[in-house]
Scaffold this motif. Structure first.
Motif, PDB file in Angstrom:
ATOM      1  N   THR A 243       4.046  47.862   6.754  1.00 38.91           N
ATOM      2  CA  THR A 243       3.989  49.242   6.288  1.00 38.91           C
ATOM      3  C   THR A 243       3.704  50.148   7.465  1.00 38.91           C
ATOM      4  OG1 THR A 243       1.640  49.206   5.941  1.00 38.91           O
ATOM      5  CG2 THR A 243       3.018  48.406   4.148  1.00 38.91           C
ATOM      6  N   LYS A 244       3.782  51.430   7.167  1.00 38.33           N
ATOM      7  CA  LYS A 244       3.552  52.380   8.251  1.00 38.33           C
ATOM      8  C   LYS A 244       2.104  52.342   8.710  1.00 38.33           C
ATOM      9  CE  LYS A 244       6.969  55.488   6.669  1.00 38.33           C
ATOM     10  NZ  LYS A 244       7.059  56.617   5.770  1.00 38.33           N
ATOM     11  N   ALA A 246       0.466  49.884   9.611  1.00 33.36           N
ATOM     12  CA  ALA A 246       0.182  48.810  10.560  1.00 33.36           C
ATOM     13  C   ALA A 246      -0.329  49.387  11.872  1.00 33.36           C
ATOM     14  CB  ALA A 246       1.440  48.001  10.815  1.00 33.36           C
ATOM     15  N   PRO A 247      -1.263  48.669  12.522  1.00 33.71           N
ATOM     16  CA  PRO A 247      -1.840  49.229  13.744  1.00 33.71           C
ATOM     17  C   PRO A 247      -0.818  49.253  14.875  1.00 33.71           C
ATOM     18  CG  PRO A 247      -2.547  46.971  13.411  1.00 33.71           C
ATOM     19  CD  PRO A 247      -1.743  47.335  12.211  1.00 33.71           C
ATOM     20  N   PRO A 248      -0.968  50.176  15.817  1.00 31.77           N
ATOM     21  CA  PRO A 248      -0.060  50.215  16.953  1.00 31.77           C
ATOM     22  C   PRO A 248      -0.251  48.971  17.806  1.00 31.77           C
ATOM     23  CG  PRO A 248      -1.874  51.742  17.273  1.00 31.77           C
ATOM     24  CD  PRO A 248      -2.000  51.215  15.889  1.00 31.77           C
ATOM     25  N   PRO A 249       0.720  48.658  18.663  1.00 29.68           N
ATOM     26  CA  PRO A 249       0.598  47.459  19.474  1.00 29.68           C
ATOM     27  C   PRO A 249      -0.671  47.507  20.309  1.00 29.68           C
ATOM     28  CG  PRO A 249       2.328  48.907  20.287  1.00 29.68           C
ATOM     29  CD  PRO A 249       1.920  49.429  18.967  1.00 29.68           C
ATOM     30  N   LYS A 251      -3.161  47.588  23.140  1.00 31.31           N
ATOM     31  CA  LYS A 251      -2.831  48.083  24.466  1.00 31.31           C
ATOM     32  C   LYS A 251      -3.093  47.062  25.556  1.00 31.31           C
ATOM     33  CE  LYS A 251      -3.064  52.997  23.735  1.00 31.31           C
ATOM     34  NZ  LYS A 251      -3.847  54.211  23.861  1.00 31.31           N
TER      35      LYS A 251
END
Lengths: 403, 647
Positions: A243-244, A246-249, A251
């Motif tokens: 889903t939107k 979801a955490p960003p990649p 770092k």
């Protein structure tokens, strides 16, 4: 020609002959075809007397110094041959051998198939064999193989190298495709394109959180997975589409990122060729066309894609964010110390396909499988293995007859 | 949709799975015999009139049938609606999509409508009124007793065999919909999003019947009932298309009615009055558009990473507001003149910026390079027209075509100001550092992602005007379809196989020698791979005789890749895989019959934890796990089917 002064004529012709031959040699290479008009234009024969010219040409042809060829208009033309080569002809014992040698000579770098010789000069099998044997023993000809027609027995003049078409270019060694060599060069090219066409983000925000262990797992990604690995993966329920939220990649993870639009420095085939030259990876001369062939294979493999920025046709890696961040050299080293890792597989694993994940997609008896048939879904062992109801069958008998 | 045997079997099995055997047997008969009257059905199935009426009513209620009455004929003809039957398998996906875009309450309403089939607005309101009342009573009771109670609230009455579907919601949590005003708002939202549409009198006509009726009506207006001459024929075609479009727009009458009444206070009134008689059903066409957006987002993520894909998802959401269906119908969407065609929908950068989530960090996900390595003119190139029909563009030819127009671009374009993400001094400064080093305009960052998508070889996006963006779905979906086919082939026969397939696709028909020289493979390996792929139906051969005698020994054998055939083949395997999964599930169910029958008992239902014995409980969890796996697999296979067939 009158008989009394034949001797004087002979001497005269001899002089004309030598002079004509030398002049011809000055006027062009061995491949140039001289027509009768050309020969007249040389101005060697006094008054351009056709009869003298014909006699001289006859003498030169007999001595194999001139080769007669048919011009498109039906006229005759001539090419010259060096004295050394001509000497080979004259040293041959009989006419058939000379004819056979002539055929092989004419074929040049491409070589000639033994059956073609037979058909063209219409000669007995035994005679042909004897001729070939004689010529080989003299060191005039040698046998060769053509990669396009490897089963044909072919001969070539011993002092010539087979043409590229016959050897197949630098990717062939002794008429065999050199797969190991191709693989290495492919790996180098792919690595070069990958590092030049995508941006390497080290993820320096949390450098201390980048353990050595991560590198090893990253390395394992390039390894071909076994069948059991795959089925274990599939045993987990299919993940719902992310889903939107979801955490960003994270770092801290090193990864490749796509270059912004309009990037001008995607490597071209010329860049790659130059790189390969400078690296001196091979003694074989790899031309732009050879590298292009290899790059095309990488494109067909779906590892890289051509990208056009203005008129510059470069190549970039596909799915950059999924690429392995461990360098090719490092992976090679690892494989030297751990041969069990197997061959390096370039690029990320393929996109998953739902059909092939289920047992049916790879089922050997798929076509037969039907409820009520000898093989049926309700009794399928593959499904039971896949669902984890049964251990993977060890006995081979079970595998062949899933009943 | 082409109904193949496996597809028909899958639809029958799905109906059996959801609604039980009675309707599924009627449905199977309809699929096998084609359109039938009730008498014919009675003959074919051996059922009595009562059973048939029940079954047909159920099927109709769930919109799984077409029916047609010829003028003057006493009998209705029934026909299977395969599209809707197949879409039953997507229910879970659609509900999830609704939950994510419109919230849990909307999902609840949607679920109710899916479970009940065609629903009158008034009935839905009544049902929720009941539920709210009951909930309030339970609440009061709970207040008095302080005792948690089971979740009987959620069980819906379904015709046919009621199937126990465990719902996560329990009465302990607050009800999702606490008032009728909320419900109205949600219905309005769903209708506005076109996920729900009104049912009208031609809704149940099959497309063929509808076309035939409209055609005959229009033919009557011509002298002698015949259309003569090219001009008249073109005009006729146009008229038919227009009538079909008019019919299609009727289903949106509910939306129009709601839009006219705009304000929420009035809306409430609307449902009290005439509109409550309106019958609604779920609009699968629009649901598929939304599902396609999600699929495309994943595709973009595969290609460029998450950040870009989220930008893309927002863009697609904006764009698809005005897109009602994935594929245009060749007859209905036929326009005689190009200028009559509806203009493609575009999104501007500002519109996108307005809807983009503020939490999305646009500075990550792209590489940073010096400004002088970027060609701004190339990146910003505007393509006003969609790409030509043939998707597999020969890049070399393209280069020649561009050469004339872009000749003097080479020296330009050092405009660091527009270079946004890359504008920072550093050559190889890493990402995270860079993001904080200098604040780059968010709009510029957004444009970087959009430009990247426009530049893609897959054709995700087209920069169709200054600050305007659009998506050419036809070529994009072709690219995605191709990628899916390639992935399936690669997973089946390995990378060498897919190499050969891509090669044949690019170069057309080739004989073995030519393939060998391009693919750089050993002859033996290559022949083996080709034979293997031929077995799977991925590649085909053609024999070309060298001479009139057609001597096999002397013939050329050309290999080629036929995309349509490969697609059909993969679809076939997909349907069969889904069928097999359902059959395996059936077997498992039979095996655990005794446990499953236990939980159906009214005294156990809802209190499985307390009433079941340990061994039964274990069996139940095991069974539920397997069921989840199998149904999940069907969903995943359906993702593939959707890409190959529907999107």
């Amino acid at each position: 020609m009158a008989a009394p002064n034949s001797e004087a004529d002979q001497a005269k012709l001899q002089i004309f002959k030598d002079e004509l031959y030398d002049t011809i040699r000055e006027h062009g290479s061995e491949t140039r075809v001289f027509s009768q008009a050309d020969l007249k234009g040389l101005g060697v024969i006094p008054n351009n007397d056709v009869r003298i010219l014909v006699d001289v040409i006859q003498m030169l042809t007999n001595e194999k110094l001139l080769i007669g060829v048919h011009l498109p208009g039906g006229e005759l033309g001539w090419k010259w041959r060096s004295r050394e080569d001509a000497k080979k002809y004259t040293s041959l014992p009989d006419e058939p051998t000379r004819l056979v040698y002539g055929e092989i000579d004419q074929a040049g770098q491409d070589g000639v198939w033994i059956r073609h010789i037979k058909l063209r000069i219409n000669i007995q099998d035994a005679t042909l064999k004897a001729c070939i044997k004689f010529l080989e023993s003299k060191g005039f000809i040698s046998s060769m193989t053509n990669v396009e027609m490897p089963n044909r027995k072919m001969y070539i003049r011993a002092d010539l190298k087979p043409s590229e078409r016959a050897t197949g270019g630098p990717w062939f060694t002794d008429g065999e495709l050199d797969e190991a060599f191709i693989k290495v060069i492919e790996g180098i090219i792919f690595e070069y394109i990958k590092t030049r066409s995508a941006y390497f983000s080290r993820g320096t925000v949390l450098p201390q959180r980048q353990p050595k262990k991560g590198v090893v797992t990253g390395d394992a990604r390039g390894v071909k997975r076994t069948a059991t690995d795959i089925s274990n993966d599939d045993a987990t329920p299919a993940p719902a589409p992310a889903t939107k939220a979801a955490p960003p990649p994270p770092k801290g993870k090193p990864m490749y990122l796509p270059m912004p639009a309009g990037y001008k420095k995607y490597p071209t085939v010329n860049d790659i060729t130059e790189f390969i030259h400078n690296q001196k990876v091979s003694t074989a001369m790899l031309g732009v066309a050879d590298i292009q062939a290899l790059v095309d294979v990488l494109v067909f493999d779906g590892l890289i894609e051509p990208i056009q920025v203005h008129n510059r046709k470069g190549y970039r890696v596909v799915r950059p964010t999924k690429q392995d961040t461990v360098s090719y050299a490092k992976r090679q080293q690892d494989r030297e110390s751990h041969p069990e890792l197997g061959d390096i597989v370039l690029g990320p694993p393929p996109l998953s396909s739902a059909v092939t994940e289920a047992p049916c997609g790879k089922c050997p008896v798929f076509e037969l499988c039907q409820e009520g048939g000898p093989v049926a879904p309700s009794t399928c062992v593959y499904f039971q293995e896949w669902l984890g109801l049964k251990e993977p069958a060890v006995a081979t008998a079970n595998e062949t007859a899933p009943l | 949709m082409l109904v193949t045997a496996p597809l028909a079997e899958f639809c029958t099995l799905t109906i059996d799975e959801i609604y039980g055997e009675l309707p599924s047997r009627i449905y199977a008969s309809l699929l096998m015999r084609g359109r039938s009257t009730i008498q014919q059905l009675a003959g074919d199935t051996g059922m009595n009139a009562r059973q048939l009426r029940h079954g047909l009513a159920l099927l109709l209620q769930h919109n799984l049938l077409h029916y047609h009455l010829d003028a003057g004929s006493p009998h209705y003809f029934y026909e299977a609606n395969v599209e809707h039957a197949y879409n039953l398998a997507r229910t879970g996906k659609i509900l999830q999509m609704v939950e994510e875009t419109h919230g849990a309450a909307a999902k609840d309403v949607m679920q109710t409508i899916i479970l009940t089939g065609l629903t009158r607005v008034g009935d839905l309101v009544d049902a929720y009124q009941n539920r709210i009342d009951r909930m309030n009573r339970i609440k009061e009771k709970l207040k008095a007793e302080e005792d948690p109670f089971g979740n009987g609230v959620e069980s819906h009455e379904v015709n046919g065999e009621p199937k126990p579907k465990p719902t996560p919601q329990s009465s302990k949590s607050d009800p999702l919909i606490s008032s009728i005003a909320d419900l109205n708002k949600i219905i309005y939202k769903l209708v506005e999003a076109e996920l729900l549409i009104g049912v009208h009198k031609t809704s149940f006509e099959s497309p063929e019947d509808l076309l035939a009726t409209i055609e005959s009506d229009i033919q009557k207006t011509y002298p002698g009932g015949e259309v003569k001459g090219n001009k008249a024929k073109a005009e006729y075609k146009d008229k038919v298309a227009e009538a079909l479009r008019k019919n299609r727009s009727e289903s949106r009458s509910l939306k129009r009615k709601l839009e006219q009444n705009g304000l929420s206070a009035k809306r409430r009134k609307l449902f009290d009055g005439a509109a409550s008689a309106n019958v609604m059903c779920i609009n699968y066409e629009k649901c598929l558009v939304e599902l396609r957006n999600r699929r495309l987002m994943h595709y973009a993520e595969e290609a460029f990473g998450q950040t870009t894909s989220w930008v893309y998802a927002s863009l697609l959401n904006l764009l698809s507001k005005d897109i009602s269906r994935c594929r245009d119908d060749p007859i209905t969407d036929h326009y005689e003149k190009d200028e009559e065609k509806p203009a493609p929908v575009v999104v501007t950068t500002s519109q996108l910026l307005d809807v983009l989530k503020t939490s999305l960090d646009l500075s990550v996900g792209l590489g940073q390079v010096d400004a002088d390595k970027i060609s701004v003119t190339a990146a910003e190139k505007i393509a006003e027209l969609p790409p030509r029909k043939k998707f597999f563009i020969d890049v070399q030819a393209e280069a020649d075509a561009n050469a004339s127009s872009d000749d003097d671009d080479e020296g330009e374009d050092v405009k660091p100001a527009t270079n946004g993400v890359n504008g920072v001094n550093g050559t190889h400064v890493t990402n995270g550092v860079n993001g904080t080093a200098k604040r780059v305009d968010r709009r510029t960052q957004l444009r970087q992602h959009l430009l990247l998508l426009s530049e893609s070889t897959q054709g995700f996006l087209r920069h169709c005007g200054a600050e305007e963006w659009t998506v050419d779905f036809v070529p994009l979906m072709a690219a995605l379809r191709q990628a899916e086919i390639d992935a399936t082939i690669e997973n089946t026969v390995g990378r060498e196989g897919v190499r050969l397939v891509r090669m044949l696709r690019a170069k057309g028909k080739l004989d073995e020698k030519a393939i060998m020289s391009v693919a750089l493979m050993r002859k033996a390996d290559m022949s083996k791979k080709l034979a293997e792929m031929h077995k799977y139906g991925f590649v085909q051969t053609q024999e070309v005789p060298r001479e009139a005698k057609a001597d096999v020994k002397k013939s050329f054998f050309l290999w080629y890749f036929d995309g349509t055939m490969a697609l059909e083949r993969i679809l076939d395997v997909s349907y069969k895989t889904m069928i097999h999964s359902l059959q395996v599930l059936d077997t498992l169910r039979e095996k655990d019959q005794h446990v499953l029958s236990l939980i159906k008992r009214s005294d156990v239902k809802g209190q499985e934890d307390d009433k079941l014995r340990k061994i039964h409980k274990e069996k139940l969890t095991q069974f539920l796990k397997l069921e989840r796996m199998l149904l999940g697999q069907i969903q995943r296979v359906d993702d593939l089917v959707a890409v190959l067939r529907d999107y």
